[in-house]
Design an enzyme around this catalytic site. Structure first.
Site, PDB file in Angstrom:
ATOM      1  N   ARG A   1     -17.685 -11.803 -19.422  1.00  0.00           N
ATOM      2  CA  ARG A   1     -16.572 -10.946 -18.598  1.00  0.00           C
ATOM      3  C   ARG A   1     -15.290 -10.864 -19.358  1.00  0.00           C
ATOM      4  O   ARG A   1     -14.939 -12.248 -19.811  1.00  0.00           O
ATOM      5  CB  ARG A   1     -16.533 -11.684 -17.220  1.00  0.00           C
TER       6      ARG A   1
ATOM      7  N   HIS B   1     -19.288 -23.234 -15.689  1.00  0.00           N
ATOM      8  CA  HIS B   1     -18.383 -23.128 -14.726  1.00  0.00           C
ATOM      9  C   HIS B   1     -18.058 -24.430 -14.152  1.00  0.00           C
ATOM     10  O   HIS B   1     -17.703 -24.629 -12.877  1.00  0.00           O
ATOM     11  CB  HIS B   1     -18.750 -22.126 -13.382  1.00  0.00           C
TER      12      HIS B   1
ATOM     13  N   ASP C   1     -25.084 -18.956 -13.391  1.00  0.00           N
ATOM     14  CA  ASP C   1     -24.735 -17.854 -14.172  1.00  0.00           C
ATOM     15  C   ASP C   1     -23.940 -18.117 -15.352  1.00  0.00           C
ATOM     16  O   ASP C   1     -23.159 -19.229 -15.375  1.00  0.00           O
ATOM     17  CB  ASP C   1     -23.926 -16.720 -13.381  1.00  0.00           C
ATOM     18  N   GLU C   2     -24.051 -17.464 -16.411  1.00  0.00           N
ATOM     19  CA  GLU C   2     -23.250 -17.247 -17.671  1.00  0.00           C
ATOM     20  C   GLU C   2     -23.051 -18.871 -18.224  1.00  0.00           C
ATOM     21  O   GLU C   2     -21.973 -19.326 -18.764  1.00  0.00           O
ATOM     22  CB  GLU C   2     -21.605 -17.143 -17.145  1.00  0.00           C
ATOM     23  N   ALA C   3     -24.353 -19.372 -18.310  1.00  0.00           N
ATOM     24  CA  ALA C   3     -24.225 -20.766 -18.786  1.00  0.00           C
ATOM     25  C   ALA C   3     -24.371 -20.760 -20.286  1.00  0.00           C
ATOM     26  O   ALA C   3     -25.615 -21.056 -21.119  1.00  0.00           O
ATOM     27  CB  ALA C   3     -25.582 -21.490 -18.268  1.00  0.00           C
TER      28      ALA C   3
END
Length: 531
Positions: free
Chosen positions: A2, A277, A340-342
């Site tokens: 992102r 995150h 997510d987004e690991a």
């Protein structure tokens, strides 16, 4: 990855004011006059069935709110009276029982009603009153929201208005399409107080949203006190995107949010985003890092660089403590574990971590929920994956759905409320595209993910991420007028899904937004009333 941008607080506020003025100039307008009695089908979400007919009912100084049933039903009557009293100036006493012969509003529970489920209701209006009937209190509450929208928009004001206060005659019979109709607010990138969250809850309730997803942790801030790991909140929650002041909820604060949401028939879904995150947690406790060295606090907007250490036993001690404490103060069914987004977690470590994290959630009696990357970590039976893709062609998600994993649909290029409306929107992001109001409405949760069984769709959710949003005005500018459309996709039958009809109903919400103090985006694709 992102792409994020931030706005200084003052500049964002100034641009927001400017944008509101510009967008009013560009917006299309309908005639200024509005009907004194709103037709029964001109509400959002669109009702399942409407049968207009008969005389309208007018609220007067003699109107009573009669309640039949439990203390919970009486509380709904008191809630309705609290909405109506300031603007009408009427006493609107809430009375128990009654045979319905007196003029007024009657709220009744009937266990014998068929087809209503937990949230359906029937509203019958005529010359002598309005009766709302449901099998469960949640249905009565949703019926009350319909009644609100059938009254003039000025009923929402907190000072006395002139009226008249008429409700069209006829019958509305209504049940939701999906059982999960959610909205998420990211309180991690920027912190929002208990009162700010309550304000959003009240707005969500008007459109029959029934889940409040709180994104409680991220790289930039940890926002819930965990007694066994106190530095998560006191240190990990001390900052925000851009380096501003952070904040966190004490467990008493969180309980108050849960209580207030429940009073509006929203279930709180708390999220602790892992294994990525997690910089706020890693900065708070060095032992959670693979190398034993705590990184500094982070105030930027990049993603995917942090990861819990899947190979350390302390990671699962930590997660067990967090989930245990959170589960104890969360009466709802779900705990969301992110996923997510690991990008900094190897596939093997991701699978190891997610297997153990899901077991911890189940151990504490909760249903696992995660972003749709959860399907890469072998979702357990009963787990729910929240889809946030943009293409609708993710084969692994479809395969998981066919194997029994339920899906909540939040496609980022439709349902993410922080996406810019157009290139000139001063707030928000554009990594998923520009999302005008019609784009946000024009999709079907049952068909967006190609090949997923229709019965795998549990519902919809509208997330709002806050990298660029710092206060309620900015949240509301991005959420409205798109949020009501997502609510309609979750509640209304697919047969009612028509942009041309919807935009007319949405336009009629403009004065209601204003009466509620919502500084909404005056989209040029909606025929807002003049003035």
């Amino acid at each position: 990855m992102r792409q994020h941008r931030t706005f200084p607080r003052l500049l964002g506020s100034l641009l927001l004011v400017a944008a509101a003025g510009i967008s009013c100039v560009g917006a299309t307008h309908a005639p200024a006059a509005t009907p004194s009695v709103r037709p029964l089908d001109q509400i959002i979400p669109a009702p399942a069935s409407v049968a207009p007919g008969g005389s309208a009912y007018a609220l007067t100084s003699r109107t009573r709110i009669q309640v039949e049933g439990s203390r919970e039903v009486r509380a709904i009557g008191s809630y309705l009276a609290g909405v109506l009293r300031p603007s009408t100036g009427f006493r609107l006493p809430v009375t128990a029982g009654g045979n319905g012969s007196q003029d007024g509003i009657r709220l009744r529970i009937s266990a014998y009603e068929k087809g209503f489920g937990d949230e359906g209701y029937r509203l019958v209006s005529g010359a002598h009153g309005v009766t709302i009937t449901a099998r469960k209190p949640a249905g009565l509450f949703h019926g009350v929201q319909t009644l609100r929208q059938l009254l003039p928009a000025s009923v929402e004001k907190d000072t006395r208005q002139s009226g008249p206060w008429k409700i069209a005659g006829g019958t509305v019979t209504d049940t939701p399409r999906y059982s999960y109709r959610g909205a998420m607010i990211d309180v991690s990138r920027h912190f929002f107080t208990v009162e700010q969250v309550k304000r959003y809850v009240d707005q969500l309730a008007l459109y029959k949203i029934n889940k409040l997803h709180l994104h409680l942790s991220d790289d930039q801030g940890w926002r819930i006190a965990i007694n066994s790991w106190p530095r998560l909140a006191t240190y990990g929650g001390s900052t925000a995107v851009g380096g501003g002041k952070g904040g966190y909820y004490t467990q008493a604060d969180y309980k108050e949010i849960v209580r207030y949401a429940a009073s509006r028939y929203l279930e709180v879904v708390p999220e602790i985003d892992t294994p990525s995150h997690t910089n706020a947690a890693l900065a708070s406790y060095a032992e959670l890092n693979c190398d034993g060295v705590a990184p500094p606090l982070y105030t930027g907007t990049e993603v995917g660089f942090s990861s819990l250490c899947a190979g350390k036993p302390v990671t699962y001690d930590f997660m067990d403590d967090v989930v245990r404490e959170l589960a104890a103060i969360t009466p709802g069914a779900y705990i969301h574990i992110g996923g997510d987004e690991a990008h900094s977690t190897s596939h093997e470590d991701y699978r190891t971590y997610m297997e153990k994290a899901q077991a911890i959630v189940q151990k504490h009696g909760k249903t696992v929920m995660g972003w749709h990357q959860l399907v890469g970590g072998s979702p357990v039976k009963g787990a729910v994956a929240q889809y946030w893709g943009t293409e609708g062609d993710e084969a692994d998600v479809v395969a998981a759905a066919k194997a029994g994993t339920k899906l909540v649909m939040s496609p980022a290029n439709r349902a993410y409320l922080d996406m810019k409306y157009d290139a000139n929107t001063p707030l928000g992001q554009d990594w998923a595209g520009l999302v005008e109001v019609d784009t946000s409405y024009n999709w079907d949760p049952a068909t967006f993910l190609k090949g997923a069984p229709a019965n795998s769709i549990l519902g919809v959710e509208a997330p709002i991420w806050t990298e660029t949003l710092t206060n309620s005005d900015e949240i509301e500018f991005m959420a409205f007028p798109r949020l009501p459309g997502i609510a309609e996709l979750g509640w209304s039958p697919v047969s009612t899904h028509n942009w041309d009809a919807y935009k007319t109903r949405l336009a009629q919400q403009g004065p209601r937004f204003t009466a509620l103090g919502i500084d909404y985006y005056r989209s040029p694709v909606v025929p807002w009333p003049a003035g």
